[in-house]
Enzyme design. Structure first.
Site, PDB file in Angstrom:
ATOM      1  N   MET A  32      79.986 115.836 148.223  1.00  0.00           N
ATOM      2  CA  MET A  32      79.924 116.409 146.873  1.00  0.00           C
ATOM      3  C   MET A  32      79.056 115.521 145.973  1.00  0.00           C
ATOM      4  O   MET A  32      79.174 115.568 144.752  1.00  0.00           O
ATOM      5  CB  MET A  32      81.335 116.562 146.304  1.00  0.00           C
ATOM      6  CG  MET A  32      82.185 117.532 147.140  1.00  0.00           C
ATOM      7  SD  MET A  32      83.523 118.312 146.235  1.00  0.00           S
ATOM      8  CE  MET A  32      84.464 116.899 145.713  1.00  0.00           C
ATOM      9  N   LEU A  35      77.077 109.659 145.430  1.00  0.00           N
ATOM     10  CA  LEU A  35      77.112 108.947 146.708  1.00  0.00           C
ATOM     11  C   LEU A  35      77.296 107.443 146.515  1.00  0.00           C
ATOM     12  O   LEU A  35      76.835 106.862 145.531  1.00  0.00           O
ATOM     13  CB  LEU A  35      75.827 109.222 147.488  1.00  0.00           C
ATOM     14  CG  LEU A  35      75.543 110.705 147.762  1.00  0.00           C
ATOM     15  CD1 LEU A  35      74.231 110.871 148.513  1.00  0.00           C
ATOM     16  CD2 LEU A  35      76.680 111.365 148.532  1.00  0.00           C
ATOM     17  N   HIS A  36      77.992 106.822 147.474  1.00  0.00           N
ATOM     18  CA  HIS A  36      78.229 105.378 147.463  1.00  0.00           C
ATOM     19  C   HIS A  36      78.066 104.872 148.898  1.00  0.00           C
ATOM     20  O   HIS A  36      77.725 105.654 149.805  1.00  0.00           O
ATOM     21  CB  HIS A  36      79.623 105.068 146.899  1.00  0.00           C
ATOM     22  CG  HIS A  36      80.709 105.906 147.499  1.00  0.00           C
ATOM     23  ND1 HIS A  36      81.096 105.798 148.807  1.00  0.00           N
ATOM     24  CD2 HIS A  36      81.472 106.902 146.972  1.00  0.00           C
ATOM     25  CE1 HIS A  36      82.058 106.663 149.065  1.00  0.00           C
ATOM     26  NE2 HIS A  36      82.301 107.362 147.969  1.00  0.00           N
ATOM     27  N   GLY A  38      80.088 104.216 151.132  1.00  0.00           N
ATOM     28  CA  GLY A  38      80.903 104.942 152.113  1.00  0.00           C
ATOM     29  C   GLY A  38      80.094 106.104 152.698  1.00  0.00           C
ATOM     30  O   GLY A  38      80.087 106.331 153.913  1.00  0.00           O
ATOM     31  N   HIS A  39      79.386 106.829 151.825  1.00  0.00           N
ATOM     32  CA  HIS A  39      78.554 107.939 152.311  1.00  0.00           C
ATOM     33  C   HIS A  39      77.401 107.422 153.175  1.00  0.00           C
ATOM     34  O   HIS A  39      77.035 108.049 154.168  1.00  0.00           O
ATOM     35  CB  HIS A  39      77.976 108.736 151.130  1.00  0.00           C
ATOM     36  CG  HIS A  39      79.005 109.456 150.313  1.00  0.00           C
ATOM     37  ND1 HIS A  39      79.338 109.075 149.034  1.00  0.00           N
ATOM     38  CD2 HIS A  39      79.765 110.539 150.588  1.00  0.00           C
ATOM     39  CE1 HIS A  39      80.256 109.892 148.557  1.00  0.00           C
ATOM     40  NE2 HIS A  39      80.539 110.789 149.476  1.00  0.00           N
ATOM     41  N   LYS A 152      88.963 108.829 155.108  1.00  0.00           N
ATOM     42  CA  LYS A 152      89.728 108.640 153.874  1.00  0.00           C
ATOM     43  C   LYS A 152      90.408 109.958 153.516  1.00  0.00           C
ATOM     44  O   LYS A 152      91.551 109.984 153.083  1.00  0.00           O
ATOM     45  CB  LYS A 152      88.857 108.167 152.720  1.00  0.00           C
ATOM     46  CG  LYS A 152      89.737 107.813 151.517  1.00  0.00           C
ATOM     47  CD  LYS A 152      88.978 107.131 150.433  1.00  0.00           C
ATOM     48  CE  LYS A 152      88.255 108.119 149.581  1.00  0.00           C
ATOM     49  NZ  LYS A 152      89.164 109.019 148.823  1.00  0.00           N
ATOM     50  N   ASP A 153      89.686 111.053 153.734  1.00  0.00           N
ATOM     51  CA  ASP A 153      90.278 112.388 153.556  1.00  0.00           C
ATOM     52  C   ASP A 153      90.777 112.845 154.924  1.00  0.00           C
ATOM     53  O   ASP A 153      90.245 113.791 155.518  1.00  0.00           O
ATOM     54  CB  ASP A 153      89.236 113.348 152.992  1.00  0.00           C
ATOM     55  CG  ASP A 153      88.770 112.912 151.621  1.00  0.00           C
ATOM     56  OD1 ASP A 153      89.586 112.894 150.704  1.00  0.00           O
ATOM     57  OD2 ASP A 153      87.578 112.555 151.485  1.00  0.00           O
ATOM     58  N   SER A 188      85.338 105.473 147.064  1.00  0.00           N
ATOM     59  CA  SER A 188      85.520 106.866 146.648  1.00  0.00           C
ATOM     60  C   SER A 188      84.683 107.116 145.413  1.00  0.00           C
ATOM     61  O   SER A 188      84.535 106.230 144.560  1.00  0.00           O
ATOM     62  CB  SER A 188      87.002 107.104 146.306  1.00  0.00           C
ATOM     63  OG  SER A 188      87.138 108.291 145.548  1.00  0.00           O
ATOM     64  N   SER A 189      84.164 108.330 145.305  1.00  0.00           N
ATOM     65  CA  SER A 189      83.395 108.695 144.100  1.00  0.00           C
ATOM     66  C   SER A 189      84.290 108.629 142.867  1.00  0.00           C
ATOM     67  O   SER A 189      83.815 108.406 141.761  1.00  0.00           O
ATOM     68  CB  SER A 189      82.819 110.096 144.246  1.00  0.00           C
ATOM     69  OG  SER A 189      82.056 110.169 145.429  1.00  0.00           O
TER      70      SER A 189
HETATM   71  O1  PAF Z   1      85.074 115.468 151.215  1.00  0.00           O
HETATM   72  C1  PAF Z   1      84.301 116.074 150.443  1.00  0.00           C
HETATM   73  O2  PAF Z   1      83.443 115.486 149.785  1.00  0.00           O
HETATM   74  C2  PAF Z   1      84.426 117.574 150.298  1.00  0.00           C
HETATM   75  O3  PAF Z   1      85.747 117.992 150.376  1.00  0.00           O
HETATM   76  C3  PAF Z   1      83.552 118.363 151.300  1.00  0.00           C
HETATM   77  C4  PAF Z   1      83.975 118.101 152.744  1.00  0.00           C
HETATM   78  C5  PAF Z   1      82.098 117.972 151.122  1.00  0.00           C
HETATM   79  C6  PAF Z   1      83.697 119.870 151.042  1.00  0.00           C
HETATM   80  O4  PAF Z   1      83.305 120.196 149.749  1.00  0.00           O
END
Ligand code: PAF
Length: 289
Positions: A32, A35-36, A38-39, A152-153, A188-189
């Site tokens: 989404m 970005l940091h 982690g991404h 994390k999710d 985390s963002s």
């Molecule tokens: O984890 C996220 O950033 C969002 O839930 C995702 C997987 C991009 C879906 O919008």
């Protein structure tokens, strides 16, 4: 090769078709934005599995509840593009809401049952339906060989594995280890919502999960461990705690006594404007099994 950004499904598919014609392997990292590091680590893992990496950036309205932070969610496309370019990512897919949900859009994707009613699913009704809907679309739009999601999710990762298996979506779903700041806070963002004093308190979550895990692996009863953990989190300044629970690492069924199989401890708690989540593996980490 420098970063190209496309905003339409047609342009995304044209790029993918070109790579496919050359026999290249393709990875997708859905995000989404905001970005940091982690991404960046997700894009590095993507690179290990593919010749070309696509990062999608889309703040998906359907996964936010009416009182959640959809409009406040940070949108930082130019900075994100710079970071992706530096990370060597080839393609950024940044669609508009209209491109993803044009007039007349009426299709839902929902994962039923125990996996979506608990943890963040209980605290955020409809959240995982929105995630399932948008991730299904992204996977079908890009049709990559694999897609990378952060642990994390963790619940999100399990939900995505479930519907992609159920719907026979031919994309390998890969889970990536949680990236942490030097003091242990999970990246985390939403960390950017924290004030300086809240930021100092935030690593408490990781510390509490770590000490409960260290005891739980020895077979200690969870009840008193979790009660003490809740106390520590509240007295640090978090309020409320949405959940602090141990669950089966694969089915997400609640474990309330002793941990005798691969499990995961999960926490979500509010600190000022931020709702922070974190989790640790207890016993062998089977999240990528
Ligand atoms: O984890 C996220 O950033 C969002 O839930 C995702 C997987 C991009 C879906 O919008």
């Amino acid at each position: 090769m420098s970063l190209t950004t496309v905003h339409t499904v047609a342009d995304l598919r044209a790029a993918v078709a070109d790579w496919r014609a050359k026999g290249l392997r393709i990875a997708l990292v859905p995000t989404m934005g905001a970005l940091h590091d982690g991404h960046v680590s997700l894009t590095k893992l993507a690179r290990e599995h593919a010749d070309r990496v696509i990062v999608s950036i889309f703040v998906n309205p359907t996964q936010f509840g009416p009182n959640e932070d959809f409009s406040a969610y940070p949108r930082t496309l130019p900075t994100d593009q710079k970071l992706l370019d530096e990370a060597g990512v080839e393609l950024c897919f940044a669609p508009s809401v209209d491109e993803m949900y044009p007039d007349g859009f009426a299709t839902k994707v929902a994962v039923d049952g125990a996996m979506t009613n608990v943890l963040c699913g209980a605290a955020r009704p409809g959240h995982f339906d929105g995630v399932a809907q948008v991730v299904t679309k992204l996977l079908l739009q890009a049709m990559p060989d694999c897609a990378i999601f952060g642990q994390k999710d963790y619940q999100q990762l399990m939900v995505i594995r479930r519907f992609s298996a159920d719907l026979n979506i031919p994309v390998k779903i890969i889970g990536a280890k949680i990236q942490r700041e030097a003091d242990g806070l999970a990246m985390s963002s939403r960390n950017r919502y924290l004030t300086t004093s809240e930021r100092a308190i935030a690593p408490t979550l990781n510390r509490v999960l770590g000490s409960i895990t260290a005891e739980a692996v020895k077979g200690t009863e969870l009840g008193p461990l979790l009660a003490k953990g809740r106390e520590d989190i509240l007295s640090a300044g978090f309020d409320p705690i949405d959940y602090l629970e141990v669950r089966d690492a694969q089915t997400l069924e609640l474990i309330s006594d002793k941990v005798e199989k691969p499990a995961r401890i999960f926490v979500a708690a509010r600190l000022g404007k931020a709702r922070l989540i974190d989790n640790h593996a207890i016993n062998p980490d089977v999240s990528d099994a």
